[in-house]
Write a protein that holds these residues in place. Structure first.
Motif, PDB file in Angstrom:
ATOM      1  N   ALA A  18     -20.503  15.001  31.038  1.00 45.46           N
ATOM      2  CA  ALA A  18     -20.572  16.409  31.437  1.00 45.46           C
ATOM      3  C   ALA A  18     -19.337  16.806  32.245  1.00 45.46           C
ATOM      4  O   ALA A  18     -18.781  17.895  32.048  1.00 45.46           O
ATOM      5  N   ILE A  19     -18.884  15.922  33.135  1.00 43.69           N
ATOM      6  CA  ILE A  19     -17.684  16.205  33.925  1.00 43.69           C
ATOM      7  C   ILE A  19     -16.465  16.291  33.009  1.00 43.69           C
ATOM      8  O   ILE A  19     -15.649  17.210  33.128  1.00 43.69           O
ATOM      9  N   ALA A  20     -16.329  15.331  32.099  1.00 39.31           N
ATOM     10  CA  ALA A  20     -15.180  15.308  31.187  1.00 39.31           C
ATOM     11  C   ALA A  20     -15.133  16.571  30.335  1.00 39.31           C
ATOM     12  O   ALA A  20     -14.079  17.210  30.205  1.00 39.31           O
ATOM     13  N   ALA A  21     -16.257  16.939  29.757  1.00 42.96           N
ATOM     14  CA  ALA A  21     -16.295  18.134  28.903  1.00 42.96           C
ATOM     15  C   ALA A  21     -15.959  19.389  29.713  1.00 42.96           C
ATOM     16  O   ALA A  21     -15.204  20.255  29.253  1.00 42.96           O
ATOM     17  N   LEU A  22     -16.493  19.470  30.923  1.00 45.73           N
ATOM     18  CA  LEU A  22     -16.223  20.612  31.791  1.00 45.73           C
ATOM     19  C   LEU A  22     -14.743  20.666  32.163  1.00 45.73           C
ATOM     20  O   LEU A  22     -14.116  21.733  32.119  1.00 45.73           O
ATOM     21  N   GLN A  23     -14.168  19.536  32.514  1.00 46.28           N
ATOM     22  CA  GLN A  23     -12.746  19.495  32.866  1.00 46.28           C
ATOM     23  C   GLN A  23     -11.882  19.974  31.699  1.00 46.28           C
ATOM     24  O   GLN A  23     -10.997  20.815  31.882  1.00 46.28           O
ATOM     25  N   LEU A  24     -12.147  19.469  30.510  1.00 42.11           N
ATOM     26  CA  LEU A  24     -11.350  19.856  29.342  1.00 42.11           C
ATOM     27  C   LEU A  24     -11.523  21.341  29.006  1.00 42.11           C
ATOM     28  O   LEU A  24     -10.571  22.003  28.600  1.00 42.11           O
ATOM     29  N   ARG A  25     -12.745  21.869  29.181  1.00 41.64           N
ATOM     30  CA  ARG A  25     -12.996  23.300  28.931  1.00 41.64           C
ATOM     31  C   ARG A  25     -12.278  24.179  29.958  1.00 41.64           C
ATOM     32  O   ARG A  25     -11.893  25.298  29.661  1.00 41.64           O
ATOM     33  N   SER A  26     -12.138  23.675  31.179  1.00 44.10           N
ATOM     34  CA  SER A  26     -11.580  24.500  32.251  1.00 44.10           C
ATOM     35  C   SER A  26     -10.051  24.555  32.237  1.00 44.10           C
ATOM     36  O   SER A  26      -9.466  25.508  32.741  1.00 44.10           O
ATOM     37  N   TRP A  27      -9.391  23.544  31.687  1.00 44.09           N
ATOM     38  CA  TRP A  27      -7.931  23.512  31.733  1.00 44.09           C
ATOM     39  C   TRP A  27      -7.270  24.739  31.132  1.00 44.09           C
ATOM     40  O   TRP A  27      -6.325  25.275  31.714  1.00 44.09           O
ATOM     41  N   PRO A  28      -7.694  25.241  29.984  1.00 45.96           N
ATOM     42  CA  PRO A  28      -7.046  26.455  29.466  1.00 45.96           C
ATOM     43  C   PRO A  28      -7.169  27.651  30.419  1.00 45.96           C
ATOM     44  O   PRO A  28      -6.238  28.441  30.547  1.00 45.96           O
ATOM     45  N   THR A  37      -1.804  26.555  24.387  1.00 44.82           N
ATOM     46  CA  THR A  37      -3.168  26.132  24.080  1.00 44.82           C
ATOM     47  C   THR A  37      -3.216  24.833  23.299  1.00 44.82           C
ATOM     48  O   THR A  37      -4.052  23.970  23.561  1.00 44.82           O
ATOM     49  N   GLU A  38      -2.303  24.666  22.352  1.00 43.34           N
ATOM     50  CA  GLU A  38      -2.327  23.459  21.510  1.00 43.34           C
ATOM     51  C   GLU A  38      -1.974  22.193  22.292  1.00 43.34           C
ATOM     52  O   GLU A  38      -2.216  21.080  21.815  1.00 43.34           O
ATOM     53  N   ALA A  39      -1.453  22.333  23.512  1.00 36.53           N
ATOM     54  CA  ALA A  39      -1.097  21.161  24.314  1.00 36.53           C
ATOM     55  C   ALA A  39      -2.307  20.554  25.029  1.00 36.53           C
ATOM     56  O   ALA A  39      -2.244  19.414  25.481  1.00 36.53           O
ATOM     57  N   PHE A  40      -3.396  21.295  25.106  1.00 35.67           N
ATOM     58  CA  PHE A  40      -4.583  20.780  25.794  1.00 35.67           C
ATOM     59  C   PHE A  40      -5.338  19.809  24.899  1.00 35.67           C
ATOM     60  O   PHE A  40      -5.502  20.067  23.702  1.00 35.67           O
ATOM     61  N   PRO A  41      -5.826  18.701  25.472  1.00 31.00           N
ATOM     62  CA  PRO A  41      -6.645  17.778  24.679  1.00 31.00           C
ATOM     63  C   PRO A  41      -7.883  18.507  24.169  1.00 31.00           C
ATOM     64  O   PRO A  41      -8.519  19.248  24.910  1.00 31.00           O
ATOM     65  N   GLN A  42      -8.197  18.300  22.897  1.00 32.47           N
ATOM     66  CA  GLN A  42      -9.335  18.992  22.295  1.00 32.47           C
ATOM     67  C   GLN A  42     -10.084  18.049  21.366  1.00 32.47           C
ATOM     68  O   GLN A  42      -9.530  17.057  20.901  1.00 32.47           O
ATOM     69  N   GLY A  43     -11.320  18.390  21.091  1.00 27.77           N
ATOM     70  CA  GLY A  43     -12.108  17.664  20.109  1.00 27.77           C
ATOM     71  C   GLY A  43     -12.901  16.517  20.704  1.00 27.77           C
ATOM     72  O   GLY A  43     -12.754  16.166  21.873  1.00 27.77           O
ATOM     73  N   PRO A  44     -13.755  15.939  19.885  1.00 30.78           N
ATOM     74  CA  PRO A  44     -14.644  14.865  20.351  1.00 30.78           C
ATOM     75  C   PRO A  44     -13.894  13.640  20.874  1.00 30.78           C
ATOM     76  O   PRO A  44     -14.340  13.003  21.817  1.00 30.78           O
TER      77      PRO A  44
END
Length: 182
Positions: A18-28, A37-44
């Motif tokens: 949950a923390i990891a997903a939240l962190q990745l969602r918040s970076w943009p 946008t394409e520089a942010f880690p994305q996907g499973p």
């Protein structure tokens, strides 16, 4: 919503995904004006890698006074904050703590989770023996700076520029805020 529906507690290893997903969602939302946008880690795969890193960090922090706290609403992670001894060379890591990261789910802002996290972090830092705390924030992030100023934080004159990709092409300016804890 009742007081029983919202809380803050120490993060558990089970919170890593949950923390990891939240962190990745918040970076943009945090760095979108600076980083494409394409520089942010994305996907499973990105979530899996971040989950692994968080699980290791939560299980074996680098310092006994490094803490991760999560804000919950009805048992769902809505934000997190990380504290540790201050890492700046001009700060005494025995007396000065640092808020390393404060992340709120973009859809949960303005609902009190940030205030609860910040207060719990201050209480945790005091319990760990720190008298002062510092927090590096993006210089252009007026919302976060205003939120912290309203909570008693102020700029201490320190600033830095982070090289986000190692090439010098993508940098972000930060200012350091501080507050007395005791």
């Amino acid at each position: 919503m009742t007081a029983a529906d919202v809380s803050v507690r120490l993060a558990w290893a089970d919170d890593a995904r949950a923390i990891a997903a939240l962190q990745l969602r918040s970076w943009p939302a945090t760095y979108g004006d600076v980083v494409p946008t394409e520089a942010f880690p994305q996907g499973p795969e990105a979530v899996d890698a971040a989950t692994q890193a968080w699980a290791e960090s939560l299980a074996r922090p680098r310092d006994a006074r490094q803490r991760a706290l999560v804000a919950l609403e009805r048992h769902r992670v809505t934000g997190f904050i990380v504290t540790a001894p201050a890492s700046d060379p001009d700060c005494d890591p025995v007396a000065v703590g640092e808020v390393v990261e404060l992340v709120l789910d973009p859809g949960e802002r303005g609902r009190g989770h940030g205030s609860r996290l910040l207060q719990a972090a201050a209480d945790t830092l005091v319990a760990d023996g720190f008298a002062r705390a510092v927090f590096w924030v993006v210089a252009a992030d007026d919302t976060t700076r205003g939120f912290l100023a309203d909570a008693g934080w102020a700029a201490d004159g320190a600033h830095r520029e982070l090289d986000l990709d190692g090439s010098g092409a993508v940098t972000v300016k930060q200012v350091r805020l501080h507050t007395a804890l005791a």
